[in-house]
Design a protein around this motif. Structure first.
Motif, PDB file in Angstrom:
ATOM      1  N   PHE A 396       0.823  -1.217   0.000  1.00 34.55           N
ATOM      2  CA  PHE A 396       0.000   0.000   0.000  1.00 34.55           C
ATOM      3  C   PHE A 396       0.856   1.266   0.000  1.00 34.55           C
ATOM      4  O   PHE A 396       0.496   2.259  -0.640  1.00 34.55           O
ATOM      5  CB  PHE A 396      -0.918   0.024   1.236  1.00 34.55           C
ATOM      6  CG  PHE A 396      -2.006  -1.015   1.196  1.00 34.55           C
ATOM      7  CD1 PHE A 396      -3.160  -0.822   0.436  1.00 34.55           C
ATOM      8  CD2 PHE A 396      -1.874  -2.198   1.902  1.00 34.55           C
ATOM      9  CE1 PHE A 396      -4.158  -1.788   0.397  1.00 34.55           C
ATOM     10  CE2 PHE A 396      -2.866  -3.157   1.860  1.00 34.55           C
ATOM     11  CZ  PHE A 396      -4.011  -2.954   1.118  1.00 34.55           C
ATOM     12  N   LEU A 397       2.010   1.227   0.696  1.00 32.35           N
ATOM     13  CA  LEU A 397       2.817   2.436   0.832  1.00 32.35           C
ATOM     14  C   LEU A 397       3.711   2.684  -0.376  1.00 32.35           C
ATOM     15  O   LEU A 397       3.818   3.819  -0.857  1.00 32.35           O
ATOM     16  CB  LEU A 397       3.683   2.344   2.103  1.00 32.35           C
ATOM     17  CG  LEU A 397       2.916   2.272   3.432  1.00 32.35           C
ATOM     18  CD1 LEU A 397       3.893   2.172   4.602  1.00 32.35           C
ATOM     19  CD2 LEU A 397       2.019   3.495   3.602  1.00 32.35           C
ATOM     20  N   VAL A 398       4.406   1.636  -0.864  1.00 35.17           N
ATOM     21  CA  VAL A 398       5.326   1.804  -2.008  1.00 35.17           C
ATOM     22  C   VAL A 398       5.067   0.706  -3.037  1.00 35.17           C
ATOM     23  O   VAL A 398       5.918  -0.165  -3.245  1.00 35.17           O
ATOM     24  CB  VAL A 398       6.795   1.793  -1.531  1.00 35.17           C
ATOM     25  CG1 VAL A 398       7.196   3.096  -0.886  1.00 35.17           C
ATOM     26  CG2 VAL A 398       7.037   0.629  -0.567  1.00 35.17           C
ATOM     27  N   PRO A 399       3.928   0.713  -3.692  1.00 33.23           N
ATOM     28  CA  PRO A 399       3.583  -0.383  -4.616  1.00 33.23           C
ATOM     29  C   PRO A 399       4.540  -0.492  -5.799  1.00 33.23           C
ATOM     30  O   PRO A 399       4.677  -1.566  -6.382  1.00 33.23           O
ATOM     31  CB  PRO A 399       2.162  -0.021  -5.055  1.00 33.23           C
ATOM     32  CG  PRO A 399       2.043   1.454  -4.830  1.00 33.23           C
ATOM     33  CD  PRO A 399       2.872   1.752  -3.638  1.00 33.23           C
ATOM     34  N   ASN A 400       5.226   0.601  -6.143  1.00 30.83           N
ATOM     35  CA  ASN A 400       6.103   0.579  -7.319  1.00 30.83           C
ATOM     36  C   ASN A 400       7.398  -0.205  -7.069  1.00 30.83           C
ATOM     37  O   ASN A 400       8.122  -0.505  -8.015  1.00 30.83           O
ATOM     38  CB  ASN A 400       6.463   2.002  -7.743  1.00 30.83           C
ATOM     39  CG  ASN A 400       5.238   2.773  -8.200  1.00 30.83           C
ATOM     40  OD1 ASN A 400       4.280   2.185  -8.708  1.00 30.83           O
ATOM     41  ND2 ASN A 400       5.246   4.091  -8.011  1.00 30.83           N
ATOM     42  N   TYR A 401       7.696  -0.486  -5.795  1.00 31.84           N
ATOM     43  CA  TYR A 401       8.953  -1.168  -5.474  1.00 31.84           C
ATOM     44  C   TYR A 401       8.704  -2.531  -4.821  1.00 31.84           C
ATOM     45  O   TYR A 401       9.530  -3.019  -4.050  1.00 31.84           O
ATOM     46  CB  TYR A 401       9.805  -0.302  -4.534  1.00 31.84           C
ATOM     47  CG  TYR A 401      10.233   1.002  -5.149  1.00 31.84           C
ATOM     48  CD1 TYR A 401      11.302   1.038  -6.040  1.00 31.84           C
ATOM     49  CD2 TYR A 401       9.569   2.185  -4.845  1.00 31.84           C
ATOM     50  CE1 TYR A 401      11.695   2.236  -6.614  1.00 31.84           C
ATOM     51  CE2 TYR A 401       9.956   3.387  -5.411  1.00 31.84           C
ATOM     52  CZ  TYR A 401      11.027   3.410  -6.293  1.00 31.84           C
ATOM     53  OH  TYR A 401      11.416   4.602  -6.864  1.00 31.84           O
TER      54      TYR A 401
END
Length: 512
Positions: A396-401
């Motif tokens: 949820f916080l850093v979906p791109n990584y």
């Protein structure tokens, strides 16, 4: 002719000074943040006089309380009822009495302040609850030694001649000054203290640093010495500069290494203060232990008082031939960690000498039990739950990584958790011999815990519903000095445990 300590006694008059300084220190700690605030901000001229008057009134109040506390603190020996009695309390009188039959030992402790003033703490330890322990905080050396000798002699006479070999014999004026002859001694050198500090308590120093920083930040925040916007900007700048997970991970690892090294230094200092000038001496009747720089402790250990023994080491200490013996006497506490006397820096040969002295029987091989494989599966599940939770939060916080984060989590799980839990599971073992129950556990900190069978008080056998199909049980061995637990093993162990309980029933040896 009256007997020694038959009438109520006061502490040394220097006890007034000790109580006063102790109470003043408590107030200094309680208002330390306020003092720091005024020290940094400066004292406004209009409050200097009220603060000065307040400090004088406070010091006078503490002095008055110290005098009353000193006069209300009385102790004596009731020979008729075979009890040691303490009366204390400024506003409400509290009376504590310990029967001679419950007294385990009488020993000394000296804090740095007590050494400066010239008094000792004399502690009367019993087999009852911790509230039954008596601590007389301000006695002179002469009075403390006399009280210890008289009280232990009265305890011996009450218990009877069966413990004559383990109690202090009556001493004449000529022999009272003689020290018991030492059969062997062990002293910790500064080099050994340094080795202990480097090879133990790795994360304790880190934990102390975190506690100190957290407490300091809270106190500074309470008095607005640290602005929230400064803190927020610092955190935001950190994430802006190192926005990628790999960079965050590497920088966090470097910070952790730095904190870890600082924590190790703190642990070295702590061990040096705690075990400074450690001197272990075996006499014919007891093990005499003295140690400590900040708090100097003197303890006398007698075999019948000992309920549990634990030997602790790790791979580095094993190569350096360093072991720690932890000894628990009868106590209401059910955890060896809460009621132990630690003797670090022992060589293996010295550990064996301690065992031979404290235990009534020689150690022989017995039946060894291992936990079921399902315990290893359970350990993996429990250890993997925090990583699973981390992955869910990161999604949820850093979906791109997520690819990088999952890779790091899988590396942690595969390279650290799986092998660690496996070796922990393989190291766990229970051995039941004709005279002992022995529990071995630990991967890094390798622990061997030993109970003499005749000192067992009871054994708890539990079987959760999900164990019934596999016929597995959890076992807990209870003594007056603590408990040992062994999880998830077969029903076959019950035959040996029944045999152990039978040995307890037929034994005529006193358990304390």
């Amino acid at each position: 002719m009256s007997k020694p300590f038959e009438t109520p006694q006061l502490q040394s008059k220097l006890g007034i000074l000790f109580i006063f300084l102790s109470q003043a220190y408590k107030f200094l700690r309680a208002f330390g943040a306020a003092f720091l605030y005024f020290l940094i901000k400066g004292f406004p001229s209009e409050v200097v006089l009220p603060i000065s008057i307040g400090l004088v009134v406070l010091l006078l109040a503490i002095l008055g309380y110290s005098i009353l506390s000193y006069k209300k603190f009385r102790f004596y020996i009731d020979y008729k009822n075979a009890e040691f009695i303490l009366e204390q309390g400024v506003f409400a009188t509290k009376v504590t009495s310990i029967p001679f039959s419950k007294i385990q030992q009488v020993y000394f402790k000296r804090s740095l302040l007590q050494r400066v003033i010239g008094v000792n703490s004399v502690i009367v330890d019993s087999a009852g609850s911790s509230a039954q322990e008596i601590d007389i905080k301000a006695l002179s050396d002469e009075d403390g030694k006399e009280l210890q000798q008289v009280l232990m002699q009265a305890v011996k006479e009450e218990i009877g001649t069966s413990e004559a070999s383990e109690s202090n014999e009556p001493q004449s004026e000529e022999t009272a000054s003689k020290q018991p002859e030492a059969l062997w001694t062990h002293r910790l050198s500064p080099l050994a203290l340094l080795k202990l500090g480097i090879t133990s308590n790795y994360f304790r120093g880190v934990w102390l640093i975190l506690l100190f920083v957290g407490s300091l930040y809270q106190q500074l925040g309470d008095f607005e010495l640290l602005q929230d916007d400064q803190y927020t900007e610092g955190i935001r700048g950190y994430f802006d500069a190192y926005s990628k997970p790999i960079e965050l991970f590497l920088l966090t690892a470097l910070v952790f290494v730095g904190v870890f090294i600082l924590g190790m230094l703190i642990s070295c200092i702590e061990i040096f203060i705690k075990y400074f000038d450690l001197n272990l001496k075996q006499t014919k009747e007891s093990l005499e232990l003295a140690m400590g720089l900040k708090t100097n402790t003197k303890v006398s250990l007698k075999p019948r008082r000992v309920q549990l023994m634990r030997v602790v080491t790790n791979p580095i200490q094993k190569r350096l031939n360093l072991n720690e013996a932890q000894i628990a006497i009868a106590s209401s506490q059910d955890d060896l960690n809460k009621a132990k006397i630690a003797i670090p820096g022992l060589e293996r040969a010295q550990v064996e000498k301690v065992k031979r002295f404290l235990f009534s029987h020689q150690m022989r091989p017995g039946r060894i039990f291992k936990p079921a494989f399902i315990l290893y599966v359970r350990l993996l599940i429990i250890a993997g739950l925090p990583l699973l939770l981390t992955a869910l939060v990161a999604s949820f916080l850093v979906p791109n990584y997520m690819t990088e984060i999952l890779s790091i989590l899988f590396i942690i799980f595969g390279m650290l958790i799986i092998p660690y839990q496996y070796y922990w599971y393989k190291a766990l073992a229970l051995e039941i011999t004709p005279e002992f129950v022995i529990l071995r556990k630990g991967v890094w900190n390798q622990k061997t815990e030993i109970i003499e069978l005749f000192k067992l008080q009871s054994v708890t056998v539990s079987q959760p519903v999900w164990y019934k199909k596999r016929d597995l049980y959890n076992y807990t061995f209870h003594t007056a000095g603590g408990d040992l637990s062994f999880p998830v093993t077969s029903a076959e162990a019950q035959r040996y445990i029944n045999y152990a309980l039978y040995r307890v029933e037929v034994s005529r040896e006193a358990w304390m």
